[in-house]
Design a protein around this motif. Structure first.
Motif, PDB file in Angstrom:
ATOM      1  N   TYR A 220     -14.727 -56.964 -45.850  1.00 61.13           N
ATOM      2  CA  TYR A 220     -16.039 -56.823 -45.231  1.00 61.13           C
ATOM      3  C   TYR A 220     -16.656 -58.201 -45.026  1.00 61.13           C
ATOM      4  N   GLU A 221     -17.475 -58.287 -43.980  1.00 61.50           N
ATOM      5  CA  GLU A 221     -18.132 -59.514 -43.536  1.00 61.50           C
ATOM      6  C   GLU A 221     -17.163 -60.490 -42.864  1.00 61.50           C
ATOM      7  N   SER A 222     -15.950 -60.045 -42.608  1.00 65.19           N
ATOM      8  CA  SER A 222     -15.026 -60.893 -41.846  1.00 65.19           C
ATOM      9  C   SER A 222     -15.247 -60.672 -40.354  1.00 65.19           C
ATOM     10  N   ILE A 223     -14.764 -61.627 -39.563  1.00 68.46           N
ATOM     11  CA  ILE A 223     -14.891 -61.553 -38.109  1.00 68.46           C
ATOM     12  C   ILE A 223     -13.660 -60.861 -37.543  1.00 68.46           C
ATOM     13  N   ILE A 224     -13.889 -59.809 -36.766  1.00 68.10           N
ATOM     14  CA  ILE A 224     -12.789 -59.044 -36.182  1.00 68.10           C
ATOM     15  C   ILE A 224     -12.964 -58.963 -34.668  1.00 68.10           C
ATOM     16  N   TYR A 225     -11.929 -58.527 -33.989  1.00 68.03           N
ATOM     17  CA  TYR A 225     -12.095 -58.113 -32.607  1.00 68.03           C
ATOM     18  C   TYR A 225     -11.296 -56.842 -32.363  1.00 68.03           C
ATOM     19  N   LEU A 226     -11.752 -56.064 -31.395  1.00 71.13           N
ATOM     20  CA  LEU A 226     -11.181 -54.753 -31.087  1.00 71.13           C
ATOM     21  C   LEU A 226     -10.621 -54.779 -29.673  1.00 71.13           C
ATOM     22  N   GLN A 227      -9.325 -54.536 -29.589  1.00 71.80           N
ATOM     23  CA  GLN A 227      -8.649 -54.560 -28.286  1.00 71.80           C
ATOM     24  C   GLN A 227      -8.303 -53.138 -27.870  1.00 71.80           C
ATOM     25  N   HIS A 228      -8.766 -52.760 -26.687  1.00 72.75           N
ATOM     26  CA  HIS A 228      -8.529 -51.408 -26.181  1.00 72.75           C
ATOM     27  C   HIS A 228      -7.044 -51.248 -25.850  1.00 72.75           C
ATOM     28  N   ASN A 229      -6.414 -50.257 -26.452  1.00 78.18           N
ATOM     29  CA  ASN A 229      -4.952 -50.141 -26.340  1.00 78.18           C
ATOM     30  C   ASN A 229      -4.466 -49.867 -24.920  1.00 78.18           C
ATOM     31  N   ASN A 230      -5.198 -49.045 -24.187  1.00 75.83           N
ATOM     32  CA  ASN A 230      -4.717 -48.651 -22.856  1.00 75.83           C
ATOM     33  C   ASN A 230      -4.893 -49.738 -21.795  1.00 75.83           C
ATOM     34  N   VAL A 247     -29.248 -47.197 -18.971  1.00 76.94           N
ATOM     35  CA  VAL A 247     -30.430 -46.338 -19.128  1.00 76.94           C
ATOM     36  C   VAL A 247     -31.422 -46.909 -20.134  1.00 76.94           C
ATOM     37  N   SER A 248     -30.969 -47.204 -21.344  1.00 73.86           N
ATOM     38  CA  SER A 248     -31.881 -47.656 -22.400  1.00 73.86           C
ATOM     39  C   SER A 248     -32.330 -49.099 -22.203  1.00 73.86           C
ATOM     40  N   LYS A 249     -31.630 -49.854 -21.343  1.00 72.34           N
ATOM     41  CA  LYS A 249     -31.949 -51.248 -21.046  1.00 72.34           C
ATOM     42  C   LYS A 249     -31.882 -52.149 -22.281  1.00 72.34           C
ATOM     43  N   LEU A 250     -30.969 -51.783 -23.190  1.00 72.88           N
ATOM     44  CA  LEU A 250     -30.613 -52.658 -24.295  1.00 72.88           C
ATOM     45  C   LEU A 250     -29.392 -53.475 -23.867  1.00 72.88           C
ATOM     46  N   THR A 251     -28.834 -54.272 -24.767  1.00 68.04           N
ATOM     47  CA  THR A 251     -27.715 -55.130 -24.376  1.00 68.04           C
ATOM     48  C   THR A 251     -26.491 -54.289 -24.011  1.00 68.04           C
ATOM     49  N   GLU A 252     -25.933 -54.591 -22.857  1.00 68.91           N
ATOM     50  CA  GLU A 252     -24.752 -53.852 -22.376  1.00 68.91           C
ATOM     51  C   GLU A 252     -23.524 -54.171 -23.231  1.00 68.91           C
ATOM     52  N   VAL A 253     -22.716 -53.141 -23.502  1.00 69.93           N
ATOM     53  CA  VAL A 253     -21.425 -53.294 -24.176  1.00 69.93           C
ATOM     54  C   VAL A 253     -20.351 -52.879 -23.186  1.00 69.93           C
ATOM     55  N   SER A 254     -19.325 -53.707 -23.052  1.00 66.23           N
ATOM     56  CA  SER A 254     -18.282 -53.419 -22.075  1.00 66.23           C
ATOM     57  C   SER A 254     -16.924 -53.814 -22.639  1.00 66.23           C
ATOM     58  N   CYS A 255     -15.900 -53.687 -21.830  1.00 61.72           N
ATOM     59  CA  CYS A 255     -14.567 -54.183 -22.174  1.00 61.72           C
ATOM     60  C   CYS A 255     -14.195 -55.241 -21.145  1.00 61.72           C
ATOM     61  N   GLY A 256     -13.681 -56.350 -21.610  1.00 64.71           N
ATOM     62  CA  GLY A 256     -13.298 -57.392 -20.677  1.00 64.71           C
ATOM     63  C   GLY A 256     -12.340 -58.377 -21.294  1.00 64.71           C
ATOM     64  N   SER A 257     -11.977 -59.354 -20.506  1.00 68.46           N
ATOM     65  CA  SER A 257     -11.074 -60.410 -20.968  1.00 68.46           C
ATOM     66  C   SER A 257     -11.797 -61.743 -21.011  1.00 68.46           C
ATOM     67  N   ASN A 258     -13.114 -61.648 -21.261  1.00 72.40           N
ATOM     68  CA  ASN A 258     -13.963 -62.832 -21.320  1.00 72.40           C
ATOM     69  C   ASN A 258     -13.413 -63.814 -22.355  1.00 72.40           C
ATOM     70  N   ASN A 259     -13.374 -65.088 -22.004  1.00 69.93           N
ATOM     71  CA  ASN A 259     -12.857 -66.095 -22.926  1.00 69.93           C
ATOM     72  C   ASN A 259     -13.922 -66.646 -23.864  1.00 69.93           C
ATOM     73  N   ASN A 260     -15.149 -66.167 -23.737  1.00 69.04           N
ATOM     74  CA  ASN A 260     -16.220 -66.614 -24.623  1.00 69.04           C
ATOM     75  C   ASN A 260     -16.040 -65.942 -25.980  1.00 69.04           C
ATOM     76  N   TYR A 261     -15.651 -66.732 -26.986  1.00 69.88           N
ATOM     77  CA  TYR A 261     -15.268 -66.192 -28.299  1.00 69.88           C
ATOM     78  C   TYR A 261     -16.348 -65.308 -28.902  1.00 69.88           C
ATOM     79  N   SER A 262     -17.614 -65.722 -28.791  1.00 71.02           N
ATOM     80  CA  SER A 262     -18.687 -64.972 -29.444  1.00 71.02           C
ATOM     81  C   SER A 262     -18.934 -63.626 -28.783  1.00 71.02           C
ATOM     82  N   ASP A 263     -18.494 -63.452 -27.539  1.00 69.25           N
ATOM     83  CA  ASP A 263     -18.721 -62.180 -26.843  1.00 69.25           C
ATOM     84  C   ASP A 263     -17.948 -61.035 -27.470  1.00 69.25           C
ATOM     85  N   TYR A 264     -16.687 -61.263 -27.819  1.00 67.61           N
ATOM     86  CA  TYR A 264     -15.839 -60.154 -28.244  1.00 67.61           C
ATOM     87  C   TYR A 264     -15.496 -60.172 -29.735  1.00 67.61           C
ATOM     88  N   THR A 265     -16.151 -61.039 -30.495  1.00 63.68           N
ATOM     89  CA  THR A 265     -15.956 -61.014 -31.948  1.00 63.68           C
ATOM     90  C   THR A 265     -17.089 -60.243 -32.606  1.00 63.68           C
TER      91      THR A 265
END
Length: 342
Positions: A220-230, A247-265
């Motif tokens: 716990y408290e480690s940095i992980i990333y989640l890769q969509h299998n399909n 709809v809720s106008k909160l921060t969008e969550v998506s799947c991508g190949s963004n190279n910005n480390y902080s985005d997908y960790t």
């Protein structure tokens, strides 16, 4: 059914047992006849004083005193030294391993429980097994105790989610699985959709969890990333573009190949801070937190993955919205039950 033959490659007791089975199959029930067949089928290179043998038990004793049995025992000891347990997730077979271990101990005539514990300890695959084994070492008094301890440790280990495991994340409040697909948002980043899908998981709700900080267990408290299998894309928030959910106008969550480390960790948090569990296990209730530099304020920002029963549309299809929001407003809609798939 072929008649058994003794050449020194099995335990004498097993040889006599096989001969009794053969004789019974052939309806030979007289003990003298069983003994006669048993003596006749000992290889001619194995000499023993047959005139002193009046029972099968006598024959077993004589065969044990022959040099071939010493070789057989020493070979069994060497095989015990080489024996290693392979986890089932790596292709191992636990019942076969236990049967092999018990058989080798018997063949080597290792009946002392401390020696049996010693040999089993060195078959164990990693430090978790060894540490758990040591905890219960003094409580093990018999071979059955030894096997029970091994099985309990294995059951406990099988609950751990390891680096590289395939998992699913079930949203606790709505009972739906975190899902992605090849479809894209029509607003915001226009990246690959992330949403809460069905109440039963499918291939689109399978994610590979990875951690750069740990080779095996996931603390716990480690940095992980989640890769969509399909699709092989990563669960992310586009921190540099400040995209909002439909709809809720909160921060969008998506799947991508963004190279910005902080985005997908994501940081792996306990849902209950008082929990003392050190490592992630299947069926744990968790929070996923993203920490990134806010380029508008030049401050660190922390957001939590959440979901409510809010629907948005892409084309003619409806999806349940997933978003990220400030960690200062954590509630029951931010809890996820992680399930080990493989």
């Amino acid at each position: 059914m072929d008649i058994p033959k003794y050449i020194g490659d099995i335990h004498p007791e097993d040889y006599i047992k096989e001969m009794r089975i053969y004789c019974n199959f052939k309806q030979i029930t007289n003990d003298d006849d069983v003994l006669k067949f048993s003596k006749l089928m000992v290889d001619s290179t194995i000499d023993f004083p047959s005139e002193n043998i009046e029972s099968c038990e006598d024959l077993i004793k004589e065969l044990k005193e022959h040099i071939t049995f010493l070789i057989f025992k020493n070979s069994s000891i060497r095989k015990l030294h080489l024996l290693k347990y392979q986890l089932e997730r790596d292709g191992g077979d636990t019942p076969k391993f236990i049967a092999k271990f018990r058989s080798l101990c018997r063949n080597a005539e290792i009946n002392d429980i401390d020696r049996q514990k010693h040999y089993l300890y060195y078959t164990l695959p990693n430090d978790f097994f060894r540490n758990e084994f040591i905890k219960h070492y003094d409580d093990i008094k018999t071979m059955n105790d030894l096997v029970i301890c091994f099985e309990r440790t294995l059951n406990e280990y099988s609950r751990f989610i390891l680096n590289g495991s395939v998992v699913a994340l079930k949203h606790v409040a709505t009972g739906k699985y975190l899902t992605s697909s090849i479809k894209h948002y029509e607003t915001g980043s226009k990246n690959q959709l992330v949403f809460c899908g069905k109440s039963l998981r499918d291939s689109n709700s399978a994610w590979t969890i990875k951690c750069l900080q740990s080779p095996e267990f996931l603390p716990y408290e480690s940095i992980i990333y989640l890769q969509h299998n399909n699709t092989n894309n990563f669960l992310e928030i586009c921190t540099d573009r400040h995209n909002l959910s439909p709809v809720s106008k909160l921060t969008e969550v998506s799947c991508g190949s963004n190279n910005n480390y902080s985005d997908y960790t994501w940081i792996l948090d306990r849902s209950k801070p008082e929990s003392k569990d050190e490592f992630l296990k299947t069926q744990d209730i968790i929070l996923l937190r993203n920490k990134y530099p806010d380029y508008l304020t030049n401050k660190q920002k922390e957001e939590i993955l959440g979901c409510k029963d809010i629907m948005f549309t892409v084309g003619e299809d409806e999806y349940q919205e997933v978003y990220a929001h400030s960690k200062d407003n954590i509630d029951e809609y931010d809890e996820w039950c992680i399930e080990l798939i493989e």
